[in-house]
Design a protein around this motif. Structure first.
Motif, PDB file in Angstrom:
ATOM      1  N   ALA A 116       1.602  -1.927   5.733  1.00  0.00           N
ATOM      2  CA  ALA A 116       0.992  -3.124   5.149  1.00  0.00           C
ATOM      3  C   ALA A 116       0.010  -2.747   4.040  1.00  0.00           C
ATOM      4  O   ALA A 116      -0.010  -3.366   2.968  1.00  0.00           O
ATOM      5  CB  ALA A 116       0.292  -3.949   6.229  1.00  0.00           C
ATOM      6  N   ALA A 117      -0.799  -1.732   4.279  1.00  0.00           N
ATOM      7  CA  ALA A 117      -1.753  -1.285   3.260  1.00  0.00           C
ATOM      8  C   ALA A 117      -1.019  -0.768   2.024  1.00  0.00           C
ATOM      9  O   ALA A 117      -1.427  -1.031   0.878  1.00  0.00           O
ATOM     10  CB  ALA A 117      -2.657  -0.202   3.825  1.00  0.00           C
ATOM     11  N   MET A 118       0.062  -0.034   2.220  1.00  0.00           N
ATOM     12  CA  MET A 118       0.830   0.496   1.094  1.00  0.00           C
ATOM     13  C   MET A 118       1.434  -0.631   0.257  1.00  0.00           C
ATOM     14  O   MET A 118       1.385  -0.601  -0.979  1.00  0.00           O
ATOM     15  CB  MET A 118       1.937   1.413   1.610  1.00  0.00           C
ATOM     16  CG  MET A 118       1.449   2.718   2.198  1.00  0.00           C
ATOM     17  SD  MET A 118       2.861   3.713   2.780  1.00  0.00           S
ATOM     18  CE  MET A 118       2.047   5.274   3.120  1.00  0.00           C
ATOM     19  N   LEU A 119       2.008  -1.629   0.936  1.00  0.00           N
ATOM     20  CA  LEU A 119       2.679  -2.718   0.216  1.00  0.00           C
ATOM     21  C   LEU A 119       1.677  -3.600  -0.515  1.00  0.00           C
ATOM     22  O   LEU A 119       1.914  -4.023  -1.654  1.00  0.00           O
ATOM     23  CB  LEU A 119       3.511  -3.540   1.193  1.00  0.00           C
ATOM     24  CG  LEU A 119       4.692  -2.795   1.828  1.00  0.00           C
ATOM     25  CD1 LEU A 119       5.316  -3.632   2.931  1.00  0.00           C
ATOM     26  CD2 LEU A 119       5.731  -2.430   0.767  1.00  0.00           C
ATOM     27  N   LEU A 120       0.550  -3.892   0.118  1.00  0.00           N
ATOM     28  CA  LEU A 120      -0.470  -4.703  -0.544  1.00  0.00           C
ATOM     29  C   LEU A 120      -1.077  -3.947  -1.726  1.00  0.00           C
ATOM     30  O   LEU A 120      -1.341  -4.536  -2.781  1.00  0.00           O
ATOM     31  CB  LEU A 120      -1.552  -5.099   0.450  1.00  0.00           C
ATOM     32  CG  LEU A 120      -1.129  -6.119   1.513  1.00  0.00           C
ATOM     33  CD1 LEU A 120      -2.205  -6.271   2.577  1.00  0.00           C
ATOM     34  CD2 LEU A 120      -0.812  -7.473   0.872  1.00  0.00           C
ATOM     35  N   THR A 121      -1.283  -2.656  -1.549  1.00  0.00           N
ATOM     36  CA  THR A 121      -1.829  -1.863  -2.654  1.00  0.00           C
ATOM     37  C   THR A 121      -0.856  -1.788  -3.818  1.00  0.00           C
ATOM     38  O   THR A 121      -1.252  -1.872  -4.989  1.00  0.00           O
ATOM     39  CB  THR A 121      -2.202  -0.451  -2.170  1.00  0.00           C
ATOM     40  OG1 THR A 121      -3.148  -0.551  -1.100  1.00  0.00           O
ATOM     41  CG2 THR A 121      -2.811   0.368  -3.294  1.00  0.00           C
ATOM     42  N   ALA A 122       0.432  -1.651  -3.521  1.00  0.00           N
ATOM     43  CA  ALA A 122       1.439  -1.607  -4.582  1.00  0.00           C
ATOM     44  C   ALA A 122       1.405  -2.890  -5.411  1.00  0.00           C
ATOM     45  O   ALA A 122       1.430  -2.855  -6.650  1.00  0.00           O
ATOM     46  CB  ALA A 122       2.825  -1.396  -3.975  1.00  0.00           C
ATOM     47  N   ALA A 123       1.328  -4.038  -4.721  1.00  0.00           N
ATOM     48  CA  ALA A 123       1.282  -5.324  -5.422  1.00  0.00           C
ATOM     49  C   ALA A 123      -0.026  -5.454  -6.212  1.00  0.00           C
ATOM     50  O   ALA A 123      -0.039  -5.987  -7.329  1.00  0.00           O
ATOM     51  CB  ALA A 123       1.425  -6.460  -4.419  1.00  0.00           C
ATOM     52  N   PHE A 124      -1.112  -4.975  -5.636  1.00  0.00           N
ATOM     53  CA  PHE A 124      -2.410  -5.023  -6.306  1.00  0.00           C
ATOM     54  C   PHE A 124      -2.388  -4.195  -7.590  1.00  0.00           C
ATOM     55  O   PHE A 124      -2.852  -4.650  -8.652  1.00  0.00           O
ATOM     56  CB  PHE A 124      -3.478  -4.494  -5.343  1.00  0.00           C
ATOM     57  CG  PHE A 124      -4.875  -4.482  -5.893  1.00  0.00           C
ATOM     58  CD1 PHE A 124      -5.671  -5.611  -5.823  1.00  0.00           C
ATOM     59  CD2 PHE A 124      -5.407  -3.329  -6.456  1.00  0.00           C
ATOM     60  CE1 PHE A 124      -6.976  -5.600  -6.320  1.00  0.00           C
ATOM     61  CE2 PHE A 124      -6.707  -3.310  -6.946  1.00  0.00           C
ATOM     62  CZ  PHE A 124      -7.491  -4.451  -6.874  1.00  0.00           C
ATOM     63  N   LEU A 125      -1.847  -2.986  -7.522  1.00  0.00           N
ATOM     64  CA  LEU A 125      -1.807  -2.113  -8.693  1.00  0.00           C
ATOM     65  C   LEU A 125      -0.958  -2.716  -9.802  1.00  0.00           C
ATOM     66  O   LEU A 125      -1.256  -2.541 -10.994  1.00  0.00           O
ATOM     67  CB  LEU A 125      -1.255  -0.741  -8.303  1.00  0.00           C
ATOM     68  CG  LEU A 125      -2.139   0.102  -7.381  1.00  0.00           C
ATOM     69  CD1 LEU A 125      -1.408   1.355  -6.945  1.00  0.00           C
ATOM     70  CD2 LEU A 125      -3.453   0.451  -8.058  1.00  0.00           C
TER      71      LEU A 125
END
Length: 248
Positions: A116-125
Motif C-alpha cells: 500500500a505504501a509503495m502504490l500510494l507513493t508511486a501515485a504521489f510521485l
C-alpha cells in the motif's frame, strides 16, 4: 486554494485517527484513506477550517489501492505549496510463530504494511508537482531493526518499508523530494491492546508489553501525532532516512 495537501492512510483509528485530527488545520486539504471514516473527523475539519476528503478503500487489496490512488491524485489541486503523504496504515497481524503462518495472513500483512505504501507513493510521485515542497513519511517501527519471536511477519514488513524508503531516497536524489521512515514509539492504541491479548506461546514478549501498560509507559496518540506532524515540517526532514520520534 489550499496551502498544504496532506494524504494519510490508515486514518480511522489508533495513531492514524490521531494524525488525522491533528492535521485538521486552516489552509489544509486533508485526504484520508481507510475502510471507514473516523466519526469525529468531518466535524473537526469544519470546526478548524480544514477541507477534508475521505476515500473508502481496503488497503489489503493492491488492485483496489492502486485504482483509488490514481483517482485520488488525479483529483488533487495542482497549485498548493506543500504536498505531504503519510503512509501510516499497518497491521501487527499475524502474531504467530513462523511454523504456524498461513498464506492469507502473510499476504494481508505484506499488502497493508508494504505494498500500500509503495502504490500510494508511486501515485504521489507521479502527481505532486515537482516545483512544490513534496515530502513522504512512512510510519515504520523499531521492529524493523529488532527481531522479536512471534513477529516474523511484522518485523520483516517494517524492515522492507525501511529499505524501500532508503531506495526511493536514492532514486529521487536531486528531485527535491524528501522521504523518511519513522518509528513512532509504543503508543496506547488498539494495536497495543491486541498485542497484550496474545498468548505467550505465540509471542513470548507479551509480558513486557503488559508491563509497559501497567506502568503507564504508553504514549498518548494525540501527543505522538502532534510531534510527528511537527517532525514532518522540520527543515532537516529527510536528512535521516530511518528515524525515531523518541529522539525529538
Amino acid at each position: 486554494m489550499s496551502d498544504a495537501i496532506v494524504i494519510l492512510s490508515g486514518a480511522s483509528r489508533g495513531l492514524g485517527a490521531a494524525l488525522a485530527l491533528a492535521a485538521c488545520r486552516p489552509g489544509t486539504l486533508l485526504v484520508t484513506l481507510s475502510r471507514g471514516a473516523h466519526p469525529l473527523l468531518a466535524q473537526q475539519a469544519r470546526r478548524s477550517g480544514c477541507q477534508h476528503r475521505h476515500y473508502a478503500v481496503d488497503l489489503s487489496d493492491p488492485a483496489q489501492t492502486e485504482t483509488v490512488a490514481r483517482g485520488l491524485f488525479a483529483d488533487l489541486p495542482a497549485g498548493a505549496a506543500r504536498y505531504r503523504l503519510i503512509n501510516n496504515a499497518g497491521t501487527v497481524e499475524p502474531i504467530a510463530q513462523a511454523a504456524t503462518l498461513d498464506a492469507a495472513s502473510v499476504a494481508h500483512a505484506l499488502h497493508v504494511n508494504v505494498a500500500a505504501a509503495m502504490l500510494l507513493t508511486a501515485a504521489f510521485l507521479a502527481a505532486a508537482p515537482a516545483q512544490a515542497d513534496r515530502r513522504v513519511l512512512n510510519i515504520s517501527s523499531g521492529a524493523g531493526q529488532r527481531p522479536m519471536p512471534g513477529w516474523s511477519v511484522y518485523c520483516a514488513t517494517k524492515t522492507a518499508l525501511d529499505m524501500y524508503t532508503r531506495t526511493v531516497k536514492l532514486e529521487q536524489r536531486g528531485s527535491g523530494l524528501r522521504i523518511a521512515a519513522l518509528a513512532p514509539g509504543v503508543i496506547d492504541t488498539p494495536m497495543q491492546a491486541r498485542i497484550r491479548a496474545t498468548l505467550p506461546d505465540a509471542f513470548p514478549a507479551v509480558e513486557d508489553f503488559k508491563e509497559l501498560h501497567r506502568g503507564g509507559r504508553l504514549a498518548a496518540p494525540a501527543d505522538v501525532a502532534t510531534r510527528i506532524l511537527d517532525y514532518l515540517e522540520r527543515d532537516d526532514f529527510g536528512h535521516a532516512d530511518i528515524d525515531d520520534i523518541r529522539h525529538y
